[in-house]
Design a protein around this motif. Structure first.
Motif, PDB file in Angstrom:
ATOM      1  N   PRO A 162      44.926  59.768  59.754  1.00 34.16           N
ATOM      2  CA  PRO A 162      43.950  60.868  59.740  1.00 34.16           C
ATOM      3  C   PRO A 162      43.266  60.985  58.385  1.00 34.16           C
ATOM      4  CG  PRO A 162      45.994  61.590  60.747  1.00 34.16           C
ATOM      5  CD  PRO A 162      46.271  60.229  60.168  1.00 34.16           C
ATOM      6  N   GLY A 163      41.962  61.154  58.405  1.00 32.44           N
ATOM      7  CA  GLY A 163      41.181  61.290  57.188  1.00 32.44           C
ATOM      8  C   GLY A 163      40.755  59.981  56.576  1.00 32.44           C
ATOM      9  N   ARG A 164      41.269  58.871  57.085  1.00 30.92           N
ATOM     10  CA  ARG A 164      40.925  57.563  56.536  1.00 30.92           C
ATOM     11  C   ARG A 164      39.806  56.924  57.361  1.00 30.92           C
ATOM     12  NH1 ARG A 164      41.970  55.779  51.724  1.00 30.92           N
ATOM     13  NH2 ARG A 164      42.685  53.696  52.350  1.00 30.92           N
ATOM     14  N   ALA A 165      39.057  56.063  56.682  1.00 35.17           N
ATOM     15  CA  ALA A 165      37.941  55.363  57.319  1.00 35.17           C
ATOM     16  C   ALA A 165      38.121  53.861  57.137  1.00 35.17           C
ATOM     17  CB  ALA A 165      36.619  55.812  56.703  1.00 35.17           C
ATOM     18  N   THR A 169      35.043  37.463  57.872  1.00 34.95           N
ATOM     19  CA  THR A 169      35.120  38.911  58.107  1.00 34.95           C
ATOM     20  C   THR A 169      35.866  39.565  56.951  1.00 34.95           C
ATOM     21  OG1 THR A 169      35.035  38.815  60.537  1.00 34.95           O
ATOM     22  CG2 THR A 169      36.117  40.723  59.585  1.00 34.95           C
ATOM     23  N   VAL A 170      35.391  40.709  56.524  1.00 38.19           N
ATOM     24  CA  VAL A 170      36.101  41.537  55.545  1.00 38.19           C
ATOM     25  C   VAL A 170      36.176  42.952  56.098  1.00 38.19           C
ATOM     26  CG1 VAL A 170      36.087  42.525  53.227  1.00 38.19           C
ATOM     27  CG2 VAL A 170      35.378  40.153  53.558  1.00 38.19           C
ATOM     28  N   SER A 171      37.369  43.523  56.074  1.00 37.44           N
ATOM     29  CA  SER A 171      37.587  44.893  56.542  1.00 37.44           C
ATOM     30  C   SER A 171      38.173  45.711  55.401  1.00 37.44           C
ATOM     31  CB  SER A 171      38.544  44.885  57.735  1.00 37.44           C
ATOM     32  OG  SER A 171      38.794  46.190  58.194  1.00 37.44           O
ATOM     33  N   VAL A 172      37.593  46.884  55.147  1.00 39.21           N
ATOM     34  CA  VAL A 172      37.984  47.714  53.999  1.00 39.21           C
ATOM     35  C   VAL A 172      38.319  49.123  54.473  1.00 39.21           C
ATOM     36  CG1 VAL A 172      37.228  48.699  51.799  1.00 39.21           C
ATOM     37  CG2 VAL A 172      36.494  46.397  52.448  1.00 39.21           C
ATOM     38  N   GLU A 173      39.435  49.653  54.022  1.00 39.63           N
ATOM     39  CA  GLU A 173      39.784  51.049  54.259  1.00 39.63           C
ATOM     40  C   GLU A 173      39.467  51.878  53.019  1.00 39.63           C
ATOM     41  OE1 GLU A 173      43.465  52.225  56.102  1.00 39.63           O
ATOM     42  OE2 GLU A 173      43.776  50.184  56.891  1.00 39.63           O
ATOM     43  N   ALA A 174      39.093  53.140  53.243  1.00 44.65           N
ATOM     44  CA  ALA A 174      38.782  54.052  52.144  1.00 44.65           C
ATOM     45  C   ALA A 174      38.799  55.479  52.676  1.00 44.65           C
ATOM     46  CB  ALA A 174      37.421  53.733  51.531  1.00 44.65           C
ATOM     47  N   ASP A 175      38.673  56.441  51.779  1.00 50.56           N
ATOM     48  CA  ASP A 175      38.562  57.837  52.202  1.00 50.56           C
ATOM     49  C   ASP A 175      37.173  58.152  52.739  1.00 50.56           C
ATOM     50  OD1 ASP A 175      41.189  58.405  51.485  1.00 50.56           O
ATOM     51  OD2 ASP A 175      40.643  58.957  49.439  1.00 50.56           O
ATOM     52  N   SER A 176      36.191  57.312  52.407  1.00 52.84           N
ATOM     53  CA  SER A 176      34.807  57.488  52.830  1.00 52.84           C
ATOM     54  C   SER A 176      34.359  56.262  53.609  1.00 52.84           C
ATOM     55  CB  SER A 176      33.897  57.680  51.599  1.00 52.84           C
ATOM     56  OG  SER A 176      32.554  57.347  51.890  1.00 52.84           O
ATOM     57  N   ALA A 177      33.789  56.485  54.798  1.00 48.92           N
ATOM     58  CA  ALA A 177      33.289  55.366  55.601  1.00 48.92           C
ATOM     59  C   ALA A 177      32.097  54.702  54.930  1.00 48.92           C
ATOM     60  CB  ALA A 177      32.905  55.859  56.997  1.00 48.92           C
ATOM     61  N   ALA A 178      31.261  55.486  54.255  1.00 47.14           N
ATOM     62  CA  ALA A 178      30.097  54.910  53.575  1.00 47.14           C
ATOM     63  C   ALA A 178      30.538  53.996  52.433  1.00 47.14           C
ATOM     64  CB  ALA A 178      29.190  56.015  53.052  1.00 47.14           C
ATOM     65  N   LEU A 179      31.531  54.426  51.665  1.00 42.12           N
ATOM     66  CA  LEU A 179      32.050  53.599  50.585  1.00 42.12           C
ATOM     67  C   LEU A 179      32.700  52.336  51.143  1.00 42.12           C
ATOM     68  CD1 LEU A 179      32.716  53.086  47.626  1.00 42.12           C
ATOM     69  CD2 LEU A 179      34.741  54.550  47.904  1.00 42.12           C
ATOM     70  N   ALA A 180      33.488  52.473  52.202  1.00 44.27           N
ATOM     71  CA  ALA A 180      34.114  51.308  52.828  1.00 44.27           C
ATOM     72  C   ALA A 180      33.060  50.346  53.352  1.00 44.27           C
ATOM     73  CB  ALA A 180      35.035  51.759  53.961  1.00 44.27           C
ATOM     74  N   ASP A 181      32.000  50.876  53.922  1.00 47.88           N
ATOM     75  CA  ASP A 181      30.905  50.073  54.473  1.00 47.88           C
ATOM     76  C   ASP A 181      30.234  49.247  53.382  1.00 47.88           C
ATOM     77  OD1 ASP A 181      28.991  49.093  56.210  1.00 47.88           O
ATOM     78  OD2 ASP A 181      28.037  51.025  56.585  1.00 47.88           O
ATOM     79  N   ALA A 182      29.867  49.897  52.285  1.00 51.54           N
ATOM     80  CA  ALA A 182      29.205  49.194  51.189  1.00 51.54           C
ATOM     81  C   ALA A 182      30.129  48.166  50.551  1.00 51.54           C
ATOM     82  CB  ALA A 182      28.725  50.201  50.139  1.00 51.54           C
ATOM     83  N   ALA A 183      31.400  48.539  50.371  1.00 59.04           N
ATOM     84  CA  ALA A 183      32.356  47.606  49.766  1.00 59.04           C
ATOM     85  C   ALA A 183      32.554  46.380  50.638  1.00 59.04           C
ATOM     86  CB  ALA A 183      33.685  48.306  49.515  1.00 59.04           C
ATOM     87  N   ALA A 184      32.708  46.570  51.955  1.00 56.77           N
ATOM     88  CA  ALA A 184      32.905  45.435  52.860  1.00 56.77           C
ATOM     89  C   ALA A 184      31.708  44.498  52.826  1.00 56.77           C
ATOM     90  CB  ALA A 184      33.155  45.933  54.281  1.00 56.77           C
ATOM     91  N   THR A 185      30.507  45.060  52.750  1.00 56.66           N
ATOM     92  CA  THR A 185      29.291  44.239  52.678  1.00 56.66           C
ATOM     93  C   THR A 185      29.301  43.374  51.429  1.00 56.66           C
ATOM     94  OG1 THR A 185      28.038  45.936  53.882  1.00 56.66           O
ATOM     95  CG2 THR A 185      26.774  44.315  52.629  1.00 56.66           C
ATOM     96  N   ALA A 186      29.652  43.964  50.293  1.00 52.79           N
ATOM     97  CA  ALA A 186      29.673  43.214  49.042  1.00 52.79           C
ATOM     98  C   ALA A 186      30.806  42.208  48.994  1.00 52.79           C
ATOM     99  CB  ALA A 186      29.789  44.175  47.862  1.00 52.79           C
ATOM    100  N   GLY A 199      38.440  52.339  44.171  1.00 49.21           N
ATOM    101  CA  GLY A 199      39.511  53.087  44.815  1.00 49.21           C
ATOM    102  C   GLY A 199      39.585  52.862  46.311  1.00 49.21           C
ATOM    103  N   VAL A 200      39.337  51.624  46.768  1.00 44.72           N
ATOM    104  CA  VAL A 200      39.378  51.308  48.190  1.00 44.72           C
ATOM    105  C   VAL A 200      40.528  50.348  48.481  1.00 44.72           C
ATOM    106  CG1 VAL A 200      36.894  51.636  48.393  1.00 44.72           C
ATOM    107  CG2 VAL A 200      37.794  49.329  48.034  1.00 44.72           C
ATOM    108  N   GLY A 201      40.945  50.322  49.732  1.00 46.15           N
ATOM    109  CA  GLY A 201      41.976  49.400  50.154  1.00 46.15           C
ATOM    110  C   GLY A 201      42.913  50.070  51.150  1.00 46.15           C
ATOM    111  N   LEU A 247      43.959  35.249  58.710  1.00 46.35           N
ATOM    112  CA  LEU A 247      43.897  36.653  58.301  1.00 46.35           C
ATOM    113  C   LEU A 247      44.817  36.883  57.122  1.00 46.35           C
ATOM    114  CD1 LEU A 247      43.154  39.684  58.735  1.00 46.35           C
ATOM    115  CD2 LEU A 247      45.038  39.785  60.398  1.00 46.35           C
ATOM    116  N   GLY A 248      44.304  37.475  56.060  1.00 45.48           N
ATOM    117  CA  GLY A 248      45.092  37.813  54.889  1.00 45.48           C
ATOM    118  C   GLY A 248      44.741  39.189  54.383  1.00 45.48           C
ATOM    119  N   GLN A 249      45.389  39.596  53.326  1.00 53.41           N
ATOM    120  CA  GLN A 249      45.154  40.918  52.747  1.00 53.41           C
ATOM    121  C   GLN A 249      45.085  40.804  51.232  1.00 53.41           C
ATOM    122  OE1 GLN A 249      47.111  44.252  54.627  1.00 53.41           O
ATOM    123  NE2 GLN A 249      47.567  45.197  52.645  1.00 53.41           N
ATOM    124  N   LEU A 250      44.142  41.527  50.663  1.00 53.99           N
ATOM    125  CA  LEU A 250      43.961  41.501  49.209  1.00 53.99           C
ATOM    126  C   LEU A 250      45.095  42.230  48.525  1.00 53.99           C
ATOM    127  CD1 LEU A 250      41.867  40.565  47.076  1.00 53.99           C
ATOM    128  CD2 LEU A 250      40.873  42.849  47.237  1.00 53.99           C
TER     129      LEU A 250
END
Length: 286
Positions: free
Chosen positions: A203-206, A236-253, A270-272, A283-286
């Motif tokens: 809950p609360g995570r994006a 493919t890159v998948s990023v978790e964060a407290d903000s979906a917009a931040l996760a979206d931009a980070a995954a793109t980069a 502060g994402v991951g 599939l791996g994880q940073l």
């Protein structure tokens, strides 16, 4: 060119640990599929109307597919930034700096060249060169796209609606996903390799996912490209964060970045966790 989107995050119809089926609302945001899963039943019409109003606001501001604040800015080269446009610019500048310029909304000029069958070429100016004190002034030949964060921004805005939060367990997916009031089981998918694993979104995570194969130009170039024409380094890159917009931009980069630079940027933003799929389907994880 018709925009299409592979489904990278596949949401189950029930919250983690529970068997209650969820009612589902479906729509579109920025040309991609969107949905809201409500574990306790359908959302009232008044709530749906508020969701649609948020979607319209994001599209009126950031869409490239119809007349918007962004298309006017690209056409005229300058304009006063609305509050939502300024929010998008500020976030883009933060991620641009943290990723060493890998996230750069001014790649729109390259997009236009590729859509016309020309080579991508080099950017006429970097995103860091725009003026942003409420008045945006583009450099000659510069155009912007916020497709790398707009769906995440729409997810955050919809998830912030008080009426939606009152419905209990809800998964908001405006192209990127955010969980409210309950955990949700999600499947991580790659366009070439299919579903590769599962995760639990708390809950609360994006979570946001970028896949270069989701859209290609006629010449085979990916829709995700670096400011100097750098090709993607990950499938493919998948990023978790407290903000979906931040996760979206980070995954793109991050699609464009090597592991060491990605790790530094993730810590700075502060994402991951960050999940990676290489071009062999591993599939791996940073």
């Amino acid at each position: 060119m018709k925009r299409r989107r592979f489904l990278q995050i596949v949401a189950g119809a029930c919250a983690a640990g529970g068997g209650a089926m969820a009612a589902e609302w479906q729509g579109q945001v920025m040309g991609a599929d969107a949905r809201i899963l409500v574990r306790g039943g359908a959302a009232p019409r008044a709530v749906v109307d508020q969701v649609l109003a948020e979607i319209r606001l994001v599209e009126d501001t950031l869409s490239l597919y119809r007349e918007s604040e962004l298309t006017r800015l690209n056409r005229e080269g300058r304009g006063h930034a609305s509050a939502l446009m300024q929010q998008a610019v500020d976030l883009a500048l933060e991620v641009h700096e943290a990723t060493g310029g890998a996230f750069d909304p001014s790649v729109q000029s390259q997009w236009l060249r590729l859509s016309e069958g020309q080579g991508a070429g080099r950017l006429p100016a970097t995103f860091a060169q725009i003026a942003t004190a409420g008045e945006i002034r583009l450099q000659p030949g510069q155009q912007l796209t916020f497709n790398g964060l707009a769906q995440g921004l729409a997810t955050d805005r919809v998830a912030a609606l008080p009426a939606l939060r009152d419905l209990g367990g809800v998964l908001v997916d405006m192209g990127e996903a955010r969980a409210l009031g309950a955990e949700f089981q999600l499947g991580l998918s790659d366009p070439e390799s299919g579903v590769l694993g599962q995760l639990t979104l708390r809950p609360g995570r994006a979570i946001a996912t970028s896949s270069p194969a989701a859209l290609r130009f006629a010449g085979g170039e990916s829709h995700i490209m670096g400011p100097q024409g750098q090709p993607p380094l990950w499938s493919t890159v998948s990023v978790e964060a407290d903000s979906a917009a931040l996760a979206d931009a980070a995954a793109t980069a991050f699609v464009l970045m090597e592991r060491p630079a990605m790790k530094t940027a993730a810590a700075r933003l502060g994402v991951g966790p960050v999940r990676l799929v290489d071009f062999d389907g591993n599939l791996g994880q940073l």
